[in-house]
Design a protein around this motif. Structure first.
Motif, PDB file in Angstrom:
ATOM      1  N   SER A 128     -47.385  17.883 -18.081  1.00  0.00           N
ATOM      2  CA  SER A 128     -47.972  16.862 -17.200  1.00  0.00           C
ATOM      3  C   SER A 128     -49.068  17.338 -16.503  1.00  0.00           C
ATOM      4  O   SER A 128     -49.779  16.206 -15.894  1.00  0.00           O
ATOM      5  CB  SER A 128     -46.560  16.895 -16.477  1.00  0.00           C
ATOM      6  OG  SER A 128     -45.970  18.387 -15.593  1.00  0.00           O
ATOM      7  N   VAL A 129     -49.383  18.546 -16.117  1.00  0.00           N
ATOM      8  CA  VAL A 129     -50.594  18.802 -15.398  1.00  0.00           C
ATOM      9  C   VAL A 129     -51.876  18.404 -16.194  1.00  0.00           C
ATOM     10  O   VAL A 129     -52.858  17.945 -15.592  1.00  0.00           O
ATOM     11  CB  VAL A 129     -50.671  20.622 -14.979  1.00  0.00           C
ATOM     12  CG1 VAL A 129     -52.024  20.844 -14.402  1.00  0.00           C
ATOM     13  CG2 VAL A 129     -49.765  20.754 -14.045  1.00  0.00           C
ATOM     14  N   PHE A 130     -51.849  18.705 -17.383  1.00  0.00           N
ATOM     15  CA  PHE A 130     -52.923  18.449 -18.243  1.00  0.00           C
ATOM     16  C   PHE A 130     -53.198  16.693 -18.187  1.00  0.00           C
ATOM     17  O   PHE A 130     -54.319  16.481 -17.681  1.00  0.00           O
ATOM     18  CB  PHE A 130     -52.673  18.654 -19.704  1.00  0.00           C
ATOM     19  CG  PHE A 130     -53.837  18.110 -20.528  1.00  0.00           C
ATOM     20  CD1 PHE A 130     -55.147  18.839 -20.547  1.00  0.00           C
ATOM     21  CD2 PHE A 130     -53.705  17.105 -21.622  1.00  0.00           C
ATOM     22  CE1 PHE A 130     -56.001  18.344 -21.424  1.00  0.00           C
ATOM     23  CE2 PHE A 130     -54.688  16.831 -22.509  1.00  0.00           C
ATOM     24  CZ  PHE A 130     -55.742  17.586 -22.297  1.00  0.00           C
ATOM     25  N   LEU A 131     -52.055  16.018 -18.212  1.00  0.00           N
ATOM     26  CA  LEU A 131     -52.103  14.566 -17.718  1.00  0.00           C
ATOM     27  C   LEU A 131     -52.833  14.022 -16.627  1.00  0.00           C
ATOM     28  O   LEU A 131     -53.598  13.391 -16.503  1.00  0.00           O
ATOM     29  CB  LEU A 131     -50.668  13.961 -18.281  1.00  0.00           C
ATOM     30  CG  LEU A 131     -50.572  12.492 -18.704  1.00  0.00           C
ATOM     31  CD1 LEU A 131     -51.144  12.533 -20.057  1.00  0.00           C
ATOM     32  CD2 LEU A 131     -49.229  12.196 -18.596  1.00  0.00           C
ATOM     33  N   ALA A 135     -56.421  12.359 -15.534  1.00  0.00           N
ATOM     34  CA  ALA A 135     -56.187  11.063 -14.706  1.00  0.00           C
ATOM     35  C   ALA A 135     -57.224  11.356 -13.458  1.00  0.00           C
ATOM     36  O   ALA A 135     -58.277  10.625 -13.003  1.00  0.00           O
ATOM     37  CB  ALA A 135     -54.985  10.750 -14.161  1.00  0.00           C
ATOM     38  N   ALA A 136     -57.085  12.405 -12.922  1.00  0.00           N
ATOM     39  CA  ALA A 136     -57.926  12.748 -11.920  1.00  0.00           C
ATOM     40  C   ALA A 136     -59.538  12.809 -12.074  1.00  0.00           C
ATOM     41  O   ALA A 136     -60.329  12.436 -11.386  1.00  0.00           O
ATOM     42  CB  ALA A 136     -57.714  14.209 -11.214  1.00  0.00           C
ATOM     43  N   ARG A 137     -59.546  13.383 -13.243  1.00  0.00           N
ATOM     44  CA  ARG A 137     -61.051  13.383 -13.762  1.00  0.00           C
ATOM     45  C   ARG A 137     -61.810  11.847 -13.732  1.00  0.00           C
ATOM     46  O   ARG A 137     -62.857  11.789 -13.656  1.00  0.00           O
ATOM     47  CB  ARG A 137     -61.044  13.945 -15.009  1.00  0.00           C
ATOM     48  CG  ARG A 137     -62.331  14.591 -15.576  1.00  0.00           C
ATOM     49  CD  ARG A 137     -62.206  15.490 -16.829  1.00  0.00           C
ATOM     50  NE  ARG A 137     -63.379  15.545 -17.322  1.00  0.00           N
ATOM     51  CZ  ARG A 137     -64.115  14.717 -18.376  1.00  0.00           C
ATOM     52  NH1 ARG A 137     -63.118  13.958 -18.904  1.00  0.00           N
ATOM     53  NH2 ARG A 137     -65.310  15.334 -18.824  1.00  0.00           N
ATOM     54  N   ASN A 282     -48.155  12.100  -8.794  1.00  0.00           N
ATOM     55  CA  ASN A 282     -48.214  12.657  -7.540  1.00  0.00           C
ATOM     56  C   ASN A 282     -49.406  13.879  -7.748  1.00  0.00           C
ATOM     57  O   ASN A 282     -50.430  13.902  -6.814  1.00  0.00           O
ATOM     58  CB  ASN A 282     -47.015  13.266  -7.061  1.00  0.00           C
ATOM     59  CG  ASN A 282     -46.977  14.346  -6.113  1.00  0.00           C
ATOM     60  OD1 ASN A 282     -48.071  14.508  -5.427  1.00  0.00           O
ATOM     61  ND2 ASN A 282     -45.606  14.828  -5.861  1.00  0.00           N
ATOM     62  N   MET A 283     -49.256  14.656  -8.861  1.00  0.00           N
ATOM     63  CA  MET A 283     -50.156  15.578  -9.211  1.00  0.00           C
ATOM     64  C   MET A 283     -51.522  15.159  -9.193  1.00  0.00           C
ATOM     65  O   MET A 283     -52.493  15.687  -9.008  1.00  0.00           O
ATOM     66  CB  MET A 283     -49.521  16.541 -10.243  1.00  0.00           C
ATOM     67  CG  MET A 283     -48.297  17.286 -10.078  1.00  0.00           C
ATOM     68  SD  MET A 283     -47.816  18.320 -11.281  1.00  0.00           S
ATOM     69  CE  MET A 283     -47.919  17.568 -12.658  1.00  0.00           C
ATOM     70  N   ALA A 284     -51.690  14.078  -9.942  1.00  0.00           N
ATOM     71  CA  ALA A 284     -53.029  13.494 -10.198  1.00  0.00           C
ATOM     72  C   ALA A 284     -53.741  13.426  -8.838  1.00  0.00           C
ATOM     73  O   ALA A 284     -54.848  13.636  -8.831  1.00  0.00           O
ATOM     74  CB  ALA A 284     -52.963  12.298 -11.081  1.00  0.00           C
TER      75      ALA A 284
END
Lengths: 382, 407
Positions: A128-131, A135-137, A282-284
């Motif tokens: 999930s963090v990779f995902l 997205a953040a990128r 949320n993490m994104a």
């Protein structure tokens, strides 16, 4: 100076992001209810936290709107000066990275606890963090659109709260205030600490399209998520009575109570899908905000290269933070409710103080700051 | 230069994505349906050596016939018994006997032996059900009166081949047509257990051994039905321990108070004839209670309102000629319901277990009074006086106007 983040998000997308960020804690671990001393009227504390959050964010957003083209990282430096401003901004950024880790771990632990006990939580976290980092990128626009899709989880959560109606006994909500009001004031801080995750709004405001309305949409986001918070506190108690304070995965327990006509049951998949989707969004947002924040703090040209390292850092942190589930629960109950309000409210109190001093005429700032009221924002109507 | 860099990025990106996809398929904690044995009922007793004896009834999926014609005469379930120190160990021990992995989420029924609950209490067992993700809190809890849960799981029912399904069907029958069983799930049981001023209750079941030489007609190749079971009544707990029972009618009395009786049948002495009985079908009922506290004097005001039809009479009546009988019938029903409620309250007071929740009502409406009474509730509860007021509305009398007379 060319803009690092060229994306623009709509007001609705902003609201969706805020909602999703607030809902992760509500739907996954619901720390507000953990070991509540007075479960029957717990919703009072939730309601208090909503009111407090409304006030806090009213002030936060108003402050941000004085610097319509700046993120909180940027204007903290203009308000408090280079040194203190940088420290304050760094604190906020570290808080966002930490919260990414906490959100990741909470989701991973919930999946492991409820469904796949043999799988290490790390597997879910890495995925999930990779995902999220991906997205953040791609910038805030992508996350914004994504959050619009994911916000389908909000009506779904509402439905999940209504469907177990056959198991509800609203008599469980009595008595009201058997142990006094103080408990609820204390408890409301636990929920407020999670509301303060929305401080990431300070990074988003410059990229919101029709910024004048942002205050209104922030209020909507807080009210809707607050409504879900209160509703969940009520529904949980109506169904589980005193046992409501005792669940590691309350939404899941709740959904398991849904039996309509002996065939409409076993809907666990829905909360799990919601958990994963909203946690990733949320993490994104957090990864994006902290990457952009660091880039702005250190005057970098691009924030994109920071995204994966921050993701990796969050992944590592998420594993290192808690040795076991107990530590996570204790963190949510005690640590988070103390240090998050201290940190975020402290930072904003400083910013406000600095801003007020400048406005009074002490030490007129150099540069482009025009500290004025809300009406000051004139450009940026595109 | 630039293209090669882009190519490298793409390669790395694709590789990472592909690697993550292999994990995302969920093969890690997978459980294939062929490798699972679905537990449909769990019984817990104390073994002769003092450990837990767990009996599980598994669904035998191959023998579960579908449609009109049963595909085989095989029993569609099998039963295994194991021992262990804790519930978790016992459940895992089932793997020694079952080639497929025991799988609990589809279990609807937990049976507990009477002896176990009287002596060990429930706490060591309910934790497993509450803590583990597999068991469902919507399951029912049954206490087997005068028998072990193990014997009980050997019982079979005509008409339904799966005992767990049959038990659930009987429970539904009783809830919908008698009201002589407490209708509550394990979740509600635990809710009662943790709440202030209310004691948990559970369903009660009894075993009926059948004659060994029972004649079974037709082509029956499977084992004969050795025992069957009946449900009805309430197992009353005090805190952790089983303390006693309410019989069927006392249970209905409790259900009147709690407003949980729906459709049921009430029999009472025929108002128009000696030694005859009349019965009335109750269609709807509402029940509520209020507790009044005055110093240490606690009074419970119980109000029940029912609507019903004349069911049948043993001696003919003609309401058209004697309209006054109608009120007498209503009074007959009223008295019976009052007796049932009084009986339930008296038995609970004798057992010293506040299963109605009089204490809970005080806690909910007058938390300060409860704080004062709480520690002495065990002394106060048996002294509570119950004011029972029942209102009966008889509506219909079936499709005839008067009974058949003999000439």
């Amino acid at each position: 100076m060319r803009q690092m983040e060229a994306g623009r998000i709509s007001l609705f997308q902003t609201m969706c992001m805020l909602l999703v960020i607030r809902l992760t804690a509500t739907t996954i671990a619901f720390p507000f209810m953990v070991q509540h001393e007075s479960p029957s009227d717990a919703w009072i504390g939730a309601a208090i936290s909503v009111v407090t959050a409304l006030i806090v964010f009213e002030l936060m957003v108003r402050l941000s709107l004085n610097f319509p083209n700046m993120t909180v990282v940027q204007y903290s430096q203009t308000v408090l000066g280079k040194f203190l401003g940088s420290i304050v901004a760094l604190l906020l950024i570290l808080f966002w990275i930490l919260d990414t880790a906490v959100a990741a771990r909470a989701m991973g632990n919930a999946l492991v606890n409820a469904f796949m006990p043999e799988t290490p939580a790390l597997v879910f976290i890495i995925m999930s963090v990779f995902l999220s980092a991906n997205a953040a990128r791609n910038g805030i626009e992508i996350i914004g659109r994504w959050s619009e899709l994911v916000s389908v989880g909000i009506p779904l959560t509402t439905i999940m709260l209504v469907l177990p109606f056959r198991a509800m006994d609203f008599q469980n909500l009595l008595p009201i205030l058997p142990y006094g009001f103080g408990i609820h004031l204390k408890r409301s801080v636990v929920a407020l600490a999670i509301f303060l995750r929305l401080s990431v709004l300070g990074m988003m405001i410059p990229y919101v399209h029709n910024r004048k309305e942002i205050l209104r949409y922030t209020r909507y986001a807080i009210l809707i998520s607050g409504f879900l918070l209160v509703a969940q506190a009520i529904v949980l108690v109506a169904i589980f009575g005193p046992q409501a304070t005792n669940s590691a995965v309350p939404t899941l327990q709740l959904v398991r109570q849904i039996t309509i006509g002996e065939f409409f049951e076993r809907l666990e998949l829905i909360p799990v899908a919601i958990w994963v989707l909203i946690t990733v969004v949320n993490m994104a947002v957090f990864v994006w905000a902290s990457a952009l924040g660091i880039a702005q703090l250190f005057n970098l040209n691009r924030f994109q290269p920071l995204v994966y390292p921050i993701g990796a850092l969050a992944t590592l942190l998420s594993i290192l933070l808690f040795k076991n589930y107990l530590e996570q629960v204790l963190y949510f109950k005690y640590l988070q409710s103390v240090f998050v309000p201290l940190l975020v409210l402290g930072v904003y109190a400083l910013l406000y103080a600095g801003f007020a001093l400048r406005k009074l005429g002490f030490n007129r700032p150099t540069g482009s700051v025009t500290p004025m009221g809300l009406e000051a924002e004139a450009d940026e109507n595109k | 230069m630039k293209t090669s860099k882009a190519l490298m990025y793409t390669t790395v990106y694709l590789t990472v994505t592909a690697l993550l996809m292999t994990v995302a398929t969920g093969c890690w904690s997978r459980k294939e349906i062929e490798s699972l044995a679905f537990v449909t009922a769990v019984g817990v007793d104390r073994s002769p050596s003092g450990k837990i004896q767990m009996t599980a009834s598994f669904a035998k999926s191959g023998a579960l016939g579908t449609g009109e014609r049963q595909t085989s005469q095989e029993k569609p379930f099998w039963v295994e018994t194991v021992e262990g120190n804790t519930m978790f160990e016992s459940f895992r021990n089932l793997s020694y006997l079952s080639p497929k992995r025991p799988y609990l989420p589809h279990n609807d029924i937990y049976l507990f032996g009477e002896e176990l609950l009287r002596e060990t209490g429930l706490k060591p067992f309910i934790d497993f059900i509450n803590r583990q993700p597999q068991p469902r809190l919507t399951a029912r809890m049954i206490v087997t009166r005068g028998a072990t849960a193990r014997d009980f799981l050997q019982a079979e029912f005509e008409g339904m081949t799966m005992p767990s399904e049959a038990l659930r069907a009987i429970i539904n029958n009783l809830v919908n047509a008698w009201g002589t069983i407490p209708d509550l799930t394990i979740r509600e049981f635990m809710c009662r257990m943790e709440s202030e001023g209310i004691e948990p209750i559970a369903m009660c079941a009894e075993l009926i051994p059948l004659e060994p030489d029972i004649q079974l007609e037709g082509e029956v190749t499977r084992e004969k039905v050795k025992a069957t079971a009946t449900l009805g009544g309430t197992a009353v707990f005090k805190g952790n321990y089983l303390v006693g029972w309410l019989d069927n009618f006392e249970t209905r009395g409790l259900n009147w108070i709690l407003g949980k009786t729906n459709n049921t049948v009430i029999e009472f002495p025929h108002p128009g004839a000696e030694d005859k009985i009349a019965s009335v079908e109750i269609l709807r009922a509402t029940g509520k209670f209020k507790v009044e506290v005055e110093d240490d004097n606690v009074r419970a005001l119980i109000e029940v309102e029912v609507v019903g039809n004349i069911g049948c009479v043993q001696e003919s009546v003609d309401f058209l000629k004697e309209p006054g009988l109608w009120t007498k019938f209503e009074n007959g029903v009223k008295n019976t319901i009052e007796d049932e409620i009084a009986g339930a309250v008296a038995t609970l007071q004798q057992l010293g277990a506040d299963a109605v929740g009089f204490g809970q009502d005080i806690f909910r409406r007058k938390p300060k009074e409860w704080a004062r009474l709480r520690d002495r509730w065990d002394e106060i509860f048996p002294t509570i006086e119950a004011d029972i007021s029942v209102e009966v509305h008889l509506r219909g009398m079936g499709v005839i106007l008067k009974s058949i007379e003999s000439r």
